[in-house]
Design an enzyme around this catalytic site. Structure first.
Site, PDB file in Angstrom:
ATOM      1  CB  CYS A  77      -0.908  -0.017   1.225  1.00 36.51           C
ATOM      2  SG  CYS A  77      -2.001   1.409   1.310  1.00 36.51           S
ATOM      3  CB  CYS A  80       1.820   2.636   5.912  1.00 38.57           C
ATOM      4  SG  CYS A  80       0.374   3.025   6.897  1.00 38.57           S
ATOM      5  CB  CYS A 163      -7.187   2.039   6.246  1.00 38.46           C
ATOM      6  SG  CYS A 163      -5.770   3.080   6.586  1.00 38.46           S
ATOM      7  CB  CYS A 419       2.583  19.533   5.435  1.00 33.15           C
ATOM      8  SG  CYS A 419       2.173  20.403   3.923  1.00 33.15           S
TER       9      CYS A 419
END
Ligand code: SAH
Length: 464
Positions: A77, A80, A163, A419
């Site tokens: 995935c 992560c 998830c 961020c």
């Protein structure tokens, strides 16, 4: 080193995307999913002159930092990247990532960084923290609708409704949507052909209010037999808002430009600290409420307001930071590009009875310079001043025209919430070349198990 070579290598470093880095006779290999400290067997997939990329085949000796992933899809995935790394080590990685960018891109020295850097603020329970998820829909080989997440660097969907980063309600909601699609022969949208209807499901959950929002992004204007879906969804405790957002564009922006209410209201509410926020489907809202409270607390601590300050909050979204600061300042001005977010911001000021916050729609790099120029015209050459300017830009960071205006306004303090520490470092370099210095810098882990990290920086005017 050649393609398809099989090598045994010790992982001695971590790349910025969380991949393991090892060396074989001076040749550097980047190996996804290998954890620093592992000794692994890897197969070379791509070989350049001095470095290459290899696939992890077998962990021969596991690192002391290697942990069992919670999710069965952790490796494939794209959500992560470092779930197999212990959480303590993830925090060290994130601290080093910020430091690395400040040094390489910002041009700051190790000593300078050491004096301002505080340890990354981590989470006590680094799973199930996300209040928002956007699940893409697709079709499996048998023609059934599926939903889950994209595999890393692709748009292939891994079917998974559970998830580990999201709330437990996601699974039930997604299963209801899939069942509704199967029963009513409603197809998932296909990116390649542009056919099909359901593109994404956006689910939001208010951690404090327990209110739930479901917004289906559809490639069309209507949802056929919507009442059958609504009837099931409203049985879920906390369901507050069911909407669709039409999106017929062929790009990869998830949401449409508008939304339509199918049931309930067009928003949910939630709290950060004692401030109540109204959140609509198209507005940005921080995804990790537990850490957001710590992040805003830090921004507030850095701003150190006494009550008589004029504050600008640029890239303000639904006014989250603005309203947090307004409680302690004389006047706050917020600027944000998404009109719906500004509608929410104004509403949020109202529901919290905050009357010293004013909001503007537009690009920060246009609104602030225009305000500055107009002020100068109207005040016979006197220039606009701010005591504190907060910026919280998206990953691309601030435009230089904006930084220029910030410097002209001579705020005593700039609080930079970022961020992406790479663009942060670039912007700090500019501010520090133009009369500011970094006083404090701290990472806040908003995204455990991923390589991302939020950073909060306090800058002061030189000589203060
Ligand atoms: N401070 C807010 C939002 C931060 S996310 C919070 O903490 O919730 C960044 C925000 O910047 C998003 O809401 C996005 O819509 C907005 N944005 C993106 N580009 C912009 C620009 N050029 N000018 C102003 N806002 C912008």
């Amino acid at each position: 080193m050649n393609k398809n070579d099989i090598v045994t290598v010790e992982i001695t470093d971590i790349g910025v995307s969380g991949e393991g880095i090892g060396h074989v006779d001076g040749y550097t290999l980047f190996i996804k999913d290998a954890v620093i400290g592992d000794v692994v067997e890897a197969k070379v997939m791509k070989a350049k002159k001095n470095y290459g990329y290899a696939r992890l085949m077998k962990v021969i000796t596991p690192s002391e930092y290697r942990v069992e992933p919670k999710c069965a899809f952790a490796r494939r995935c794209g959500g992560c990247q470092i779930q197999e790394m212990s959480y303590d080590r993830q925090l060290v990685f994130k601290d080093q990532k910020i430091r690395g960018n400040l040094e390489r891109i910002g041009g700051f020295t190790k000593d300078q960084i050491d004096t301002v850097m505080q340890p990354v603020v981590g989470m006590e329970h680094p799973f199930g923290y996300r209040n928002k998820a956007q699940f893409p829909f697709g079709t499996d080989k048998e023609g059934n609708p599926i939903t889950g997440f994209y595999a890393g660097r692709t748009h292939d969907i891994i079917a998974n409704t559970d998830c580990a980063l999201g709330v437990e309600q996601n699974k039930e909601i997604l299963e209801i949507i899939l069942q509704y699609m199967r029963e009513n022969k409603i197809k998932s949208y296909d990116e390649k052909t542009g056919k099909g209807l359901i593109r994404h499901a956006l689910i939001r959950y208010g951690f404090k209010t327990k209110e739930i929002m479901v917004c289906l992004v559809v490639s069309g204007k209507k949802l056929p037999k919507a009442e059958r879906l609504i009837e099931k969804l409203i049985q879920i405790e906390g369901m507050t808002s069911i909407t669709i957002s039409p999106n017929t564009r062929r790009d990869n922006v998830i949401m449409g430009d508008s939304y339509e209410i199918l049931w309930g209201q067009g928003y949910i509410t939630d709290y950060i600290g004692n401030v109540k926020y109204q959140i609509s489907p198209l507005s940005f809202y921080q995804v990790n409420p537990v850490q957001t409270e710590k992040l805003y607390g830090l921004a507030l601590e850095y701003a150190d307001l006494k009550g008589d300050e004029t504050v600008w909050d640029l890239y303000c979204g639904i006014g989250t930071i603005s309203l947090f600061l307004a409680q302690k300042a004389k006047q706050v001005y917020g600027v944000e590009i998404v009109p719906q977010a500004i509608d929410d911001a104004k509403e949020n000021a109202k529901i919290n009875a905050i009357d010293n916050a004013e909001f503007f729609v537009g690009k920060a790099e246009e609104v602030l310079p225009e305000y500055y120029a107009e002020y100068e015209r109207e005040h016979n050459g006197e220039t606009a001043h701010a005591d504190v300017i907060v910026v919280d830009p998206p990953r691309k960071g601030c435009d230089e025209t904006l930084l220029e205006t910030i410097v002209k306004m001579q705020p005593e303090k700039v609080v930079y919430v970022s961020c992406d520490s790479a663009t942060l470092a670039r912007d700090l370099k500019y501010l520090c070349a133009n009369g500011y210095e970094i006083k404090m810098c701290r990472g806040v882990d908003q995204f455990p198990q991923s390589v991302h990290v939020e950073t909060c920086v306090l800058l002061s005017k030189l000589g203060q």
